[in-house]
Design an enzyme around this catalytic site. Sequence first.
Site, PDB file in Angstrom:
ATOM      1  N   GLY A 146       0.855  -1.188   0.000  1.00  0.00           N
ATOM      2  CA  GLY A 146       0.000   0.000   0.000  1.00  0.00           C
ATOM      3  C   GLY A 146       0.885   1.230   0.000  1.00  0.00           C
ATOM      4  O   GLY A 146       0.672   2.185  -0.740  1.00  0.00           O
ATOM      5  N   MET A 148       5.166   2.564   1.725  1.00  0.00           N
ATOM      6  CA  MET A 148       6.358   2.187   2.487  1.00  0.00           C
ATOM      7  C   MET A 148       7.001   3.435   3.070  1.00  0.00           C
ATOM      8  O   MET A 148       7.253   4.411   2.367  1.00  0.00           O
ATOM      9  CB  MET A 148       7.347   1.448   1.555  1.00  0.00           C
ATOM     10  CG  MET A 148       8.689   1.157   2.184  1.00  0.00           C
ATOM     11  SD  MET A 148       8.518   0.069   3.632  1.00  0.00           S
ATOM     12  CE  MET A 148       9.915   0.606   4.621  1.00  0.00           C
ATOM     13  N   GLU A 149       7.300   3.364   4.370  1.00  0.00           N
ATOM     14  CA  GLU A 149       7.674   4.566   5.136  1.00  0.00           C
ATOM     15  C   GLU A 149       9.142   4.959   5.052  1.00  0.00           C
ATOM     16  O   GLU A 149       9.687   5.529   6.001  1.00  0.00           O
ATOM     17  CB  GLU A 149       7.287   4.360   6.610  1.00  0.00           C
ATOM     18  CG  GLU A 149       8.088   3.268   7.340  1.00  0.00           C
ATOM     19  CD  GLU A 149       7.454   1.894   7.364  1.00  0.00           C
ATOM     20  OE1 GLU A 149       7.839   1.080   8.226  1.00  0.00           O
ATOM     21  OE2 GLU A 149       6.580   1.618   6.518  1.00  0.00           O
ATOM     22  N   ASN A 150       9.837   4.680   3.937  1.00  0.00           N
ATOM     23  CA  ASN A 150      11.250   5.080   3.824  1.00  0.00           C
ATOM     24  C   ASN A 150      11.425   6.486   4.403  1.00  0.00           C
ATOM     25  O   ASN A 150      10.645   7.388   4.101  1.00  0.00           O
ATOM     26  CB  ASN A 150      11.686   5.121   2.358  1.00  0.00           C
ATOM     27  CG  ASN A 150      11.250   3.893   1.595  1.00  0.00           C
ATOM     28  OD1 ASN A 150      11.572   2.785   1.965  1.00  0.00           O
ATOM     29  ND2 ASN A 150      10.471   4.103   0.544  1.00  0.00           N
ATOM     30  N   GLU A 183       1.870   6.548   7.268  1.00  0.00           N
ATOM     31  CA  GLU A 183       3.293   6.494   6.888  1.00  0.00           C
ATOM     32  C   GLU A 183       4.101   7.588   7.589  1.00  0.00           C
ATOM     33  O   GLU A 183       5.258   7.378   7.963  1.00  0.00           O
ATOM     34  CB  GLU A 183       3.461   6.610   5.371  1.00  0.00           C
ATOM     35  CG  GLU A 183       2.749   5.529   4.573  1.00  0.00           C
ATOM     36  CD  GLU A 183       3.074   4.108   5.009  1.00  0.00           C
ATOM     37  OE1 GLU A 183       4.225   3.843   5.419  1.00  0.00           O
ATOM     38  OE2 GLU A 183       2.167   3.257   4.961  1.00  0.00           O
TER      39      GLU A 183
END
Length: 542
Positions: A146, A148-150, A183
């Site tokens: 869904g 991605m919290e990079n 996120e």
Amino acid sequence: MFSTQFEACDARRAFPCFDEPRLKATFDFEIEIPEDQVALSNMPVKDVTKNREGFQTVSFERTPVMSTYLLAWAVGDFEYVEAFTERRYNGKQLPVRVYTTRGLKEQGRWALEHAPKTIDLFSESFGIDYPLPKSDLLAVHEFTHGAMENWGLVTYRTTAVLFDEKTSDARYRNRVAYVVAHELAHQWFGNLVTMDWWDELWLNESFATWAGWYAVNEFHPDWQVWAQFVNEGMEMAFKLDGMRASHPVHVPVQDALDVNQIFDHISYLKGCSTLRMLVNHLGEKTFLKGVGAYLRKHAYGNAKTEYLWEALSEASGANVPELMGNWIEKIGHPLITVAEEPGQISIKQNRFLATGDVKPEEDETVWWVPLGLQGKVGEQGVQTLALTERDTVIRDIDDDFYKLNSNATGFFRTNYPPARLAKLGTQLDRLSNEDKISIIGSAADLAFSGYGSPTALLSFLQGFSGETNYLVWCQVLDSLSTLKSIFGQDDLIKQGLENFSLKLVNAAVEKIGWEFPENEDYLTGLLRKRLLLHAAANGHSG
């Protein structure tokens, strides 16, 4: 376009590294790209140098100490829309950008409206400023997750970050606002303080789920997102957790390759439901104070579940490990069965299984169950009673009206006597939307598992013809659709259920009408669509 996705352990496939969450490092990243492309990474660009014909090397500022799975880069024909935070960070307003492939940037406006104020809200709520000099959100085509919290470069599936005012379904406003907040919560909880090992994944995901809804509720109180969470999130969690083959929230992970199996409704939604229960018990302010202390103590490091419990215990004076231990370490959730006598009720807890056949060895857990009781004689509001043993008796109960699990803050099913359920169906004005949703959810689950009966469910539902709330109607219609799918083979019962459904929705359909006016509120538009679809599916003559 090209972008990376390293969680859980794919950074090692891109460059040599010790690819474990607790082995943090700083990263200097540079990349050679064609001159007509844009490169992005976690940090701002430091330098661009032209080299061989048609190519340039882009280098980025050094990152803070961080885990390998949060490193990211992307290259493409990107454009962006930009806004700034209201708060200042190190004396400057932070630049926040939504990047898309060329031609789509205007669809990033809705996300951009939310991201800067979400960063400000979390900086205030956690008592720690957002730790990086910029925040980029990137819409990724063909994305497996869904989002991605990079750190500093969050990647999103296009439907989770883009919204077209003319063509997108209204419910995507809600999805985009929530996923953006989820996120961004990770930028602190997960990125600044990272779980020690993958078995603590639930802590990252449950917290970001709770914080995502907390933020959306701050910005859109009219959306009633906690009722939405009860209807969508808790119900999904109950369904998986009611299976024999479920797993605890806190799962041992032996091999990093097993991690992908635990990105599921237990880690996210049961975890969030139990956190929400704890927040309700401690109070939101106290909870956030404890979270802030935990984040400050372990900033740029790693932590285990017990470190969060310690910080919350210190902030609240409660013994949080004792309250939460079984919720996190054990499979399943309790069914609270109520028996009535004049002026009192006796309640007992047992493990709930959707198959209704719990064996004694599967029913050994005794949970801390905050009862959320309303309806003690002479006392106003919700009582802070908790069930900490197998069973108990509560006296001074108002025989006319009482309810358990007020506002559905507890993660348990309630089995009322059938006559009480029917009576509650005539007292809907005394129930909140969350109450209605959770009582229907319980009655439906009990009917399907054999602890209760479809008759008891229908006797409660027949009071809902005057209901006006979209989220409550969702729960009503979901339970009727499930009943219809179970008994659909029997033409007589199927016809009876269709007649019941039509009688129930008729007044609501008449009232809401068939036209979609301009600028009506979000929930009303969704309700019209849902009611008309249900009416049509059950043979409404139109």
